[in-house]
Design a protein around this motif. Sequence first.
Motif, PDB file in Angstrom:
ATOM      1  N   GLU A  90       0.838  -1.209   0.000  1.00 47.15           N
ATOM      2  CA  GLU A  90       0.000   0.000   0.000  1.00 47.15           C
ATOM      3  C   GLU A  90       0.871   1.256   0.000  1.00 47.15           C
ATOM      4  O   GLU A  90       0.637   2.189  -0.764  1.00 47.15           O
ATOM      5  CB  GLU A  90      -0.905  -0.023   1.235  1.00 47.15           C
ATOM      6  N   GLU A  91       1.898   1.284   0.811  1.00 51.73           N
ATOM      7  CA  GLU A  91       2.785   2.454   0.880  1.00 51.73           C
ATOM      8  C   GLU A  91       3.609   2.597  -0.412  1.00 51.73           C
ATOM      9  O   GLU A  91       3.848   3.709  -0.877  1.00 51.73           O
ATOM     10  CB  GLU A  91       3.719   2.345   2.095  1.00 51.73           C
ATOM     11  N   LYS A 150       1.348   4.169  -2.990  1.00 51.28           N
ATOM     12  CA  LYS A 150       1.196   5.606  -2.725  1.00 51.28           C
ATOM     13  C   LYS A 150       2.441   6.374  -3.183  1.00 51.28           C
ATOM     14  O   LYS A 150       2.339   7.453  -3.754  1.00 51.28           O
ATOM     15  CB  LYS A 150       0.962   5.851  -1.236  1.00 51.28           C
ATOM     16  N   LEU A 151       3.591   5.808  -2.913  1.00 51.22           N
ATOM     17  CA  LEU A 151       4.842   6.444  -3.311  1.00 51.22           C
ATOM     18  C   LEU A 151       4.955   6.543  -4.835  1.00 51.22           C
ATOM     19  O   LEU A 151       5.344   7.597  -5.380  1.00 51.22           O
ATOM     20  CB  LEU A 151       6.025   5.655  -2.746  1.00 51.22           C
ATOM     21  N   VAL A 169       2.450   6.592  -7.030  1.00 53.69           N
ATOM     22  CA  VAL A 169       1.457   7.574  -7.482  1.00 53.69           C
ATOM     23  C   VAL A 169       1.954   8.991  -7.206  1.00 53.69           C
ATOM     24  O   VAL A 169       1.839   9.880  -8.056  1.00 53.69           O
ATOM     25  CB  VAL A 169       0.085   7.309  -6.813  1.00 53.69           C
ATOM     26  N   ALA A 170       2.537   9.218  -6.046  1.00 50.55           N
ATOM     27  CA  ALA A 170       3.059  10.540  -5.710  1.00 50.55           C
ATOM     28  C   ALA A 170       4.174  10.944  -6.673  1.00 50.55           C
ATOM     29  O   ALA A 170       4.219  12.093  -7.140  1.00 50.55           O
ATOM     30  CB  ALA A 170       3.558  10.563  -4.272  1.00 50.55           C
TER      31      ALA A 170
END
Length: 160
Positions: free
Chosen positions: A10-11, A14-15, A17-18
């Motif tokens: 999950e992290e 997110k990374l 996508v960021a």
Amino acid sequence: MKKKGSFLAEETLKLIVALLVISLLSYFLISLYFAKMDNQNLKKAKATVDHLSTILESLSTSSTIETPLLNPSGWYLFSFIKGEQEPLACEETSCICLCKKKIHIFSSDIPSKDCSDKGVCEVVKNIKKFNPIKIKDSKDGLTEINIIKKGSIVIINEIK
């Protein structure tokens, strides 16, 4: 153990996508900056060509004048003679153009299409063909030209 694995996945997502969002924003801002710079250089080129046109109109039949070419630095002043591959802006007549120089591998290095799209041209009857003149950056000194009118013929030379 399962929770730690899903937390990591999950992290990581997110990374990723960021990073994609930051990359897209950076690309957009850089594109916006260069578009603005091109627009400013086009305005400077228009002012320079207008200045040259005013000088040419004011010259008497047998006279010479020296003038600097200041902006935009890194661009080139070209002459196009009727009958050669001239930009569309010249409308099948002789002209001078101020534009970026593009090097074409399979043809001459005179950028007639580029001058039409991303440059400024002015019709100058009876212009004598001259080598492209590069406008130097101000830190490298001034680019000065001689404009000579002999009868109806116009000659432009770089002063070195």
